[in-house]
Scaffold this motif. Sequence first.
Motif, PDB file in Angstrom:
ATOM      1  N   TYR A  71     -71.861  62.927  88.788  1.00  9.19           N
ATOM      2  CA  TYR A  71     -70.951  62.595  87.700  1.00  9.19           C
ATOM      3  C   TYR A  71     -70.608  61.116  87.673  1.00  9.19           C
ATOM      4  N   ASN A  72     -70.165  60.692  86.506  1.00  3.91           N
ATOM      5  CA  ASN A  72     -69.679  59.337  86.313  1.00  3.91           C
ATOM      6  C   ASN A  72     -68.304  59.164  86.962  1.00  3.91           C
ATOM      7  N   SER A  93     -69.101  57.319  93.631  1.00  6.47           N
ATOM      8  CA  SER A  93     -68.772  56.742  92.329  1.00  6.47           C
ATOM      9  C   SER A  93     -70.028  56.513  91.504  1.00  6.47           C
ATOM     10  N   ASN A  94     -69.945  56.870  90.224  1.00  9.09           N
ATOM     11  CA  ASN A  94     -71.046  56.671  89.277  1.00  9.09           C
ATOM     12  C   ASN A  94     -72.378  57.141  89.860  1.00  9.09           C
ATOM     13  N   ASN A 115     -75.897  55.646  93.211  1.00  9.90           N
ATOM     14  CA  ASN A 115     -74.461  55.498  92.968  1.00  9.90           C
ATOM     15  C   ASN A 115     -74.159  54.106  92.433  1.00  9.90           C
ATOM     16  N   ALA A 116     -72.867  53.817  92.249  1.00 13.28           N
ATOM     17  CA  ALA A 116     -72.462  52.540  91.663  1.00 13.28           C
ATOM     18  C   ALA A 116     -72.872  51.353  92.519  1.00 13.28           C
ATOM     19  N   ALA A 117     -72.976  51.563  93.834  1.00 14.35           N
ATOM     20  CA  ALA A 117     -73.356  50.482  94.746  1.00 14.35           C
ATOM     21  C   ALA A 117     -74.859  50.247  94.782  1.00 14.35           C
ATOM     22  N   GLY A 118     -75.638  51.058  94.065  1.00 17.00           N
ATOM     23  CA  GLY A 118     -77.090  50.909  94.076  1.00 17.00           C
ATOM     24  C   GLY A 118     -77.734  51.398  95.357  1.00 17.00           C
ATOM     25  N   SER A 140     -80.965  53.009  90.582  1.00 15.33           N
ATOM     26  CA  SER A 140     -80.204  53.902  89.697  1.00 15.33           C
ATOM     27  C   SER A 140     -81.044  55.107  89.288  1.00 15.33           C
ATOM     28  N   HIS A 141     -82.056  54.876  88.422  1.00 13.14           N
ATOM     29  CA  HIS A 141     -82.912  55.969  87.972  1.00 13.14           C
ATOM     30  C   HIS A 141     -84.152  56.054  88.852  1.00 13.14           C
TER      31      HIS A 141
END
Length: 267
Positions: A71-72, A93-94, A115-118, A140-141
């Motif tokens: 989830y975001n 996160s993210n 995640n948000a931190a890559g 990310s993807h």
Amino acid sequence: YPFEADFAGDVEILPPREGYGCRYLSTKTWDAVALYDAQGKKIWRYSEGGPNSVAAGDIRGDGTLCFAAGYNGSRGVVLLDENGNLLWRKKDSNVWQVGLLDAEGDGDIEIVHSNAAGEIVLRDGAGEVLSRAPRQDYFSHFAVVRWPVENGRDAILTAGNGKVVLLRPDGGILAEYAAPSLMMAGEVRAVPVRLRAGEGAHLALLIRNTGLFSPSCLLVFDPTGRLVYHERYRLDARAISVLPTSKGAERLLVGCGSEILAYEAPE
């Protein structure tokens, strides 16, 4: 037969399992994750807002299907059982994408996510973190693919900045292939495809969000990692799969817009 479902977002077709026909997993919606049977009748709906990504598999090793969703924001990663009930939630996160892989080739399924931190984050079936690996290129993807096919292990594949990279869960590079025309990349799907009988498998990639005027592209690498085919689509291509042929090879299938495109090796 009549089909009841009114899908929103992306849909993944889950292959038949013992006691079940094929089922449809509705993901990337604004409001819920939902599972439908073969006739389109809703089996369950988990309504906690739309996830970024969902992956389905025998995550706990007990023969039942579970669903890992990312989830975001701060909602992290959750695991749902085959009836859509929450089994656990882990903070992060993210969580842009979630996948499943057999990192050691031992038959045990692990959860991998960004995640948000890559970071590349690897979790066991109970959600405990096995490793966190930062990447110099923001992670990310990705796609999970068994490549090379013969080694029996899954790899994490990322694409963009003129290259395709296969990674271990610890962030180590297994292989890196040049793709000079691939600068922008978003979601990526990958499958091995044996285009000629008796030969090694090629690696086929379907990549979305590659540019304003070419939202998707197909890349095919030969068994040595050389780019041998590249096609850009002006429509959104979302699905890639393989189909055996009568000649002992495989046909590559791509879902693009409202069409299915089929590819075979030339004679």
